[in-house]
Scaffold this active site. Structure first.
Site, PDB file in Angstrom:
ATOM      1  N   GLY A 184      27.409  18.619 -13.659  1.00 45.37           N
ATOM      2  CA  GLY A 184      28.368  19.550 -13.081  1.00 45.37           C
ATOM      3  C   GLY A 184      28.848  20.602 -14.047  1.00 45.37           C
ATOM      4  N   GLY A 243      30.167  15.884 -13.181  1.00 48.13           N
ATOM      5  CA  GLY A 243      31.136  15.497 -12.165  1.00 48.13           C
ATOM      6  C   GLY A 243      31.664  14.103 -12.458  1.00 48.13           C
ATOM      7  N   GLU A 303      20.619  13.237 -14.333  1.00 51.92           N
ATOM      8  CA  GLU A 303      21.020  12.615 -13.070  1.00 51.92           C
ATOM      9  C   GLU A 303      20.049  11.560 -12.552  1.00 51.92           C
ATOM     10  OE1 GLU A 303      23.133  16.480 -13.418  1.00 51.92           O
ATOM     11  OE2 GLU A 303      21.088  15.800 -13.764  1.00 51.92           O
ATOM     12  N   ASP A 354      21.142  18.635  -9.862  1.00 49.63           N
ATOM     13  CA  ASP A 354      21.657  19.386  -8.715  1.00 49.63           C
ATOM     14  C   ASP A 354      22.493  20.578  -9.185  1.00 49.63           C
ATOM     15  OD1 ASP A 354      23.604  17.695  -9.754  1.00 49.63           O
ATOM     16  OD2 ASP A 354      24.546  17.297  -7.842  1.00 49.63           O
TER      17      ASP A 354
END
Length: 380
Positions: free
Chosen positions: A122, A73, A145, A153
């Protein structure tokens, strides 16, 4: 934290091409390693929904232009929007991203993801739940992350928890990078195709006239005639030791177990690398990941994505600490790699602190993630 703004609008960040039966969705932000922003996620969700509902479409190909598939992301835009506005700005984008991940994970038509380059964060959320996941010798996978004060995630607690033994726990706690051969051997990928054959495969896929899974698999198999070899120092060759160390009940116990391995068997590089990453990463993030991946073993993709949203919103809102903002400052803005975590040590992160991230956010501006009920084709 110094923020810079530009008012030049990026265009064609996602390309939609193809024929009546086979559609291609192409990430087209190569100068940013195809990192996902709100516009890209919105366009992809709209395009994929359209293709899913079009009877003539039998297959969707997901790929990217440039040297990376998707580096994750767009954290910089997430941070700037939050600092300049309100914590619910990044939460809104993140909700849409998780809904896109869910759409892909439950897609009603076969999807072939061509992963030729870096796939992290992401990008893994987009690719790891597609029907066919094709990697090459240029593919690099990681979930780093925790090093920026977040946690693995986008459904990682679902797709990593289903890897052999405790290999997924290890990947999330250590940010270890895997190559294409390792992704194939551990189950993250379904096929290994040499990059020089990728265009030939893509062209062949465009002639598909059926949504039959076995027909598509047989076609891809024709391009996988080169064996993907594991390197001698691959962590997959140390799976017994990884299972022994990373099956422990807490991050502190995992660290002690790795340290004991060094004392008994000498300092193997993969252990030294694992300890180095853990010691530099956000202690709270590490503890959140371990609990998340353990819970994810017995949960659905929907449960995992909803939990991810809960946890991430606490990070955005700074419910417990500002670790995500501090980690992003150190890694992405000032780039001094000197994050000051709060708390700074594993033993100072209490069970109650961790519990807080798994509770719903008590804020009038927040609602939990609601995912539509969808039944999908079976995955390989």
């Amino acid at each position: 934290m110094a923020l810079s703004l530009t008012f030049v609008r990026e265009i064609n960040q996602v390309l939609f091409i193809g024929n009546s039966g086979v559609k291609e969705v192409i990430l087209n932000r190569p100068q940013k390693l195809n990192s996902l922003n709100h516009e890209m996620v919105s366009q992809m969700k709209e395009g994929l929904t359209l293709y899913e509902n079009e009877p003539s479409v039998k297959l969707v190909i997901l790929k990217a232009n440039g040297k990376a598939f998707c580096a994750g992301g767009d954290v910089i835009s997430v941070i700037t929007s939050s600092v300049a506005g309100h914590w619910t700005y990044p939460a809104s984008f993140y909700k849409k991203q998780l809904m896109l991940d869910h759409l892909i994970a439950t897609y009603k038509k076969p999807m072939v993801c061509l992963i030729n380059g870096v796939v992290m964060g992401g990008g893994a959320g987009l690719s790891m739940n597609t029907t066919f996941r094709v990697v090459t010798e240029k593919t690099v996978f990681a979930m780093p992350e925790a090093s920026i004060g977040l946690f693995p995630d986008v459904g990682a607690s679902y797709f990593l928890s289903r890897l052999p033994g405790y290999f997924g726990d290890y990947l999330g706690l250590t940010g270890t990078r895997l190559n294409g051969a390792e992704m194939l051997k551990c189950g993250l990928a379904t096929h290994f195709v040499p990059s020089k054959k990728l265009n030939l495969l893509e062209n062949a896929l465009q002639s598909i006239t059926t949504a039959d899974m076995s027909t598509i698999a047989t076609l891809i198999d024709k391009f996988t005639d080169e064996i993907a070899y594991l390197k001698e120092d691959s962590p997959l060759r140390r799976l017994d030791t990884i299972n022994k160390c990373f099956s422990k009940g807490s991050v502190e116990e995992i660290v002690r177990s790795l340290e004991k391995e060094i004392e008994v068997n000498g300092a193997e590089k993969w252990i030294a690398d694992a300890l180095s990453y853990i010691r530099a990463s956000c202690p709270t993030s590490l503890k959140i990941w371990l609990r998340s991946v353990r819970e994810g073993r017995g949960q659905s993709i929907e449960q995992c994505l909803c939990r991810d949203y809960n946890i991430a919103c606490h990070f955005f809102r700074r419910t417990v600490s500002s670790d995500f903002y501090e980690g992003s400052r150190a890694k992405l803005f000032h780039k001094d790699n000197k994050a000051v975590w709060d708390p700074p040590k594993l033993e100072l992160v209490s069970e109650e602190m961790v519990n807080q991230y798994f509770r719903e956010v008590e804020d009038d501006n927040w609602d939990c993630l609601q995912l539509p009920h969808r039944s999908s084709i079976s995955k390989l």
